[in-house]
Design an enzyme around this catalytic site. Structure first.
Site, PDB file in Angstrom:
ATOM      1  N   LYS A  32     -14.205   8.760 -15.909  1.00 12.92           N
ATOM      2  CA  LYS A  32     -13.921   7.469 -16.558  1.00 12.92           C
ATOM      3  C   LYS A  32     -13.848   7.619 -18.091  1.00 12.92           C
ATOM      4  O   LYS A  32     -14.262   8.648 -18.646  1.00 12.92           O
ATOM      5  CB  LYS A  32     -15.007   6.471 -16.151  1.00 12.92           C
ATOM      6  CG  LYS A  32     -14.990   6.120 -14.654  1.00 12.92           C
ATOM      7  CD  LYS A  32     -16.055   5.074 -14.338  1.00 12.92           C
ATOM      8  CE  LYS A  32     -15.984   4.595 -12.905  1.00 12.92           C
ATOM      9  NZ  LYS A  32     -17.000   3.527 -12.649  1.00 12.92           N
ATOM     10  N   TYR A  72      -9.448  -2.218  -9.131  1.00  7.86           N
ATOM     11  CA  TYR A  72     -10.767  -2.793  -8.833  1.00  7.86           C
ATOM     12  C   TYR A  72     -10.671  -4.218  -8.290  1.00  7.86           C
ATOM     13  O   TYR A  72     -11.635  -4.971  -8.412  1.00  7.86           O
ATOM     14  CB  TYR A  72     -11.646  -2.749 -10.072  1.00  7.86           C
ATOM     15  CG  TYR A  72     -12.240  -1.370 -10.348  1.00  7.86           C
ATOM     16  CD1 TYR A  72     -13.224  -0.834  -9.507  1.00  7.86           C
ATOM     17  CD2 TYR A  72     -11.854  -0.611 -11.443  1.00  7.86           C
ATOM     18  CE1 TYR A  72     -13.782   0.416  -9.743  1.00  7.86           C
ATOM     19  CE2 TYR A  72     -12.418   0.645 -11.695  1.00  7.86           C
ATOM     20  CZ  TYR A  72     -13.378   1.144 -10.834  1.00  7.86           C
ATOM     21  OH  TYR A  72     -13.952   2.378 -11.074  1.00  7.86           O
ATOM     22  N   PHE A  80     -18.871  -9.015 -13.582  1.00  4.39           N
ATOM     23  CA  PHE A  80     -18.558  -7.901 -14.481  1.00  4.39           C
ATOM     24  C   PHE A  80     -17.082  -7.493 -14.436  1.00  4.39           C
ATOM     25  O   PHE A  80     -16.686  -6.530 -15.093  1.00  4.39           O
ATOM     26  CB  PHE A  80     -19.450  -6.688 -14.167  1.00  4.39           C
ATOM     27  CG  PHE A  80     -19.343  -6.182 -12.746  1.00  4.39           C
ATOM     28  CD1 PHE A  80     -18.319  -5.318 -12.373  1.00  4.39           C
ATOM     29  CD2 PHE A  80     -20.270  -6.561 -11.783  1.00  4.39           C
ATOM     30  CE1 PHE A  80     -18.206  -4.853 -11.070  1.00  4.39           C
ATOM     31  CE2 PHE A  80     -20.169  -6.099 -10.470  1.00  4.39           C
ATOM     32  CZ  PHE A  80     -19.132  -5.239 -10.116  1.00  4.39           C
ATOM     33  N   ARG A 108     -20.381  11.122  -3.075  1.00  2.62           N
ATOM     34  CA  ARG A 108     -21.261  10.022  -3.515  1.00  2.62           C
ATOM     35  C   ARG A 108     -22.663  10.569  -3.812  1.00  2.62           C
ATOM     36  O   ARG A 108     -23.329  10.107  -4.741  1.00  2.62           O
ATOM     37  CB  ARG A 108     -21.344   8.918  -2.443  1.00  2.62           C
ATOM     38  CG  ARG A 108     -20.050   8.144  -2.196  1.00  2.62           C
ATOM     39  CD  ARG A 108     -19.583   7.268  -3.324  1.00  2.62           C
ATOM     40  NE  ARG A 108     -20.554   6.312  -3.774  1.00  2.62           N
ATOM     41  CZ  ARG A 108     -20.245   5.194  -4.455  1.00  2.62           C
ATOM     42  NH1 ARG A 108     -18.973   4.890  -4.729  1.00  2.62           N
ATOM     43  NH2 ARG A 108     -21.188   4.382  -4.869  1.00  2.62           N
ATOM     44  N   ARG A 125     -23.974  11.197 -12.652  1.00  2.00           N
ATOM     45  CA  ARG A 125     -24.284   9.969 -13.400  1.00  2.00           C
ATOM     46  C   ARG A 125     -25.618  10.083 -14.129  1.00  2.00           C
ATOM     47  O   ARG A 125     -25.779   9.557 -15.234  1.00  2.00           O
ATOM     48  CB  ARG A 125     -24.238   8.758 -12.471  1.00  2.00           C
ATOM     49  CG  ARG A 125     -22.788   8.324 -12.194  1.00  2.00           C
ATOM     50  CD  ARG A 125     -22.703   7.287 -11.118  1.00  2.00           C
ATOM     51  NE  ARG A 125     -21.386   6.639 -11.061  1.00  2.00           N
ATOM     52  CZ  ARG A 125     -20.986   5.872 -10.055  1.00  2.00           C
ATOM     53  NH1 ARG A 125     -21.794   5.662  -9.018  1.00  2.00           N
ATOM     54  NH2 ARG A 125     -19.791   5.319 -10.081  1.00  2.00           N
ATOM     55  N   ASN A 135     -20.267   4.434 -16.458  1.00  2.00           N
ATOM     56  CA  ASN A 135     -21.049   5.361 -15.637  1.00  2.00           C
ATOM     57  C   ASN A 135     -20.307   6.645 -15.254  1.00  2.00           C
ATOM     58  O   ASN A 135     -20.536   7.216 -14.199  1.00  2.00           O
ATOM     59  CB  ASN A 135     -21.626   4.637 -14.415  1.00  2.00           C
ATOM     60  CG  ASN A 135     -20.554   4.026 -13.552  1.00  2.00           C
ATOM     61  OD1 ASN A 135     -19.372   4.174 -13.819  1.00  2.00           O
ATOM     62  ND2 ASN A 135     -20.968   3.344 -12.505  1.00  2.00           N
ATOM     63  N   HIS A 138     -15.974   7.778 -10.972  1.00  2.00           N
ATOM     64  CA  HIS A 138     -15.737   6.978  -9.776  1.00  2.00           C
ATOM     65  C   HIS A 138     -15.761   7.888  -8.567  1.00  2.00           C
ATOM     66  O   HIS A 138     -15.316   9.038  -8.650  1.00  2.00           O
ATOM     67  CB  HIS A 138     -14.361   6.294  -9.858  1.00  2.00           C
ATOM     68  CG  HIS A 138     -13.922   5.669  -8.569  1.00  2.00           C
ATOM     69  ND1 HIS A 138     -14.370   4.429  -8.165  1.00  2.00           N
ATOM     70  CD2 HIS A 138     -13.122   6.127  -7.563  1.00  2.00           C
ATOM     71  CE1 HIS A 138     -13.849   4.136  -6.977  1.00  2.00           C
ATOM     72  NE2 HIS A 138     -13.087   5.158  -6.584  1.00  2.00           N
ATOM     73  N   GLU A 149      -6.758   4.785  -2.640  1.00  2.00           N
ATOM     74  CA  GLU A 149      -6.893   5.092  -4.068  1.00  2.00           C
ATOM     75  C   GLU A 149      -6.050   6.314  -4.466  1.00  2.00           C
ATOM     76  O   GLU A 149      -5.425   6.335  -5.528  1.00  2.00           O
ATOM     77  CB  GLU A 149      -8.375   5.288  -4.408  1.00  2.00           C
ATOM     78  CG  GLU A 149      -9.150   3.983  -4.294  1.00  2.00           C
ATOM     79  CD  GLU A 149     -10.667   4.142  -4.326  1.00  2.00           C
ATOM     80  OE1 GLU A 149     -11.350   3.103  -4.201  1.00  2.00           O
ATOM     81  OE2 GLU A 149     -11.169   5.274  -4.463  1.00  2.00           O
TER      82      GLU A 149
END
Ligand code: UDP
Ligand code: MG
Length: 160
Positions: A32, A72, A80, A108, A125, A135, A138, A149
């Site tokens: 990100k 998103y 947010f 993950r 992270r 963070n 993704h 995606e």
């Protein structure tokens, strides 16, 4: 604004090309804007490779506000959402498709919890995220979303 799952009718760029067999499963990731701005692309890619993921597609690009909102769209009712759209379009990102057995779940685990304060030691992270919003990375949350995606970012000539 439609979600990215509505982009149908294209060739499935999540699957490997016809002459290559998939070794395991695939997931989709982005490094990100905060992590790119902090010069952490190399550190994060090293962690990804060292954890046994093969990179089968990758690009350096920047999302517009509109595309960040589409990516998103599932979060569009969340408080947010506006901030997330601004942040994800604030600078370049690295998008990639990764291959490994049990890729979605294992990735993950490698990235850690959404909020770095809750992320396990040694996760991406924990090491590189600044906050629950900024963070660093993704990671797709299911095989189905990983395919959606990946198809959002990559054409049939950009994956292996
Ligand atoms: N996010 C945020 N505030 C929150 C929760 C999420 O800004 O309270 C942002 C954060 O960048 C997160 C993204 O929205 O990575 C998507 O949220 P999700 O719950 O899907 O977390 P993830 O799957 O990325 O861990
Ligand atoms: Mg998510």
């Amino acid at each position: 604004m439609g979600g990215i799952g509505q982009l149908k009718g294209k060739i499935d760029t999540f699957a490997p090309p016809k002459n290559r067999k998939m070794k395991g499963n695939r997931t989709f990731t982005m490094i990100k804007p905060d992590a790119v701005a902090d010069n952490n692309i190399g550190n994060i890619l090293a962690m990804i490779n060292n954890a046994g993921f093969r990179i089968v597609a990758m690009k350096y690009t920047r999302l517009s506000q509109d595309l960040a909102g589409k990516f998103y769209a599932v979060h569009k009712e969340r408080p947010f959402f506006g901030e997330l759209r601004d942040y994800m379009s604030s600078g370049p990102i690295v998008a990639a498709v990764l291959e490994k057995d049990n890729a979605v779940e294992e990735f993950r685990t490698l990235i850690g919890a959404t909020n770095p304060a809750d992320a396990a030691e040694g996760t991406i992270r924990k090491l590189y995220a600044k906050s629950i919003g900024e963070n660093a990375v993704h990671g797709s949350d299911s095989d189905e979303n990983a395919a959606i995606e990946a198809n959002f970012f990559f054409s049939e000539f950009e994956r292996f």
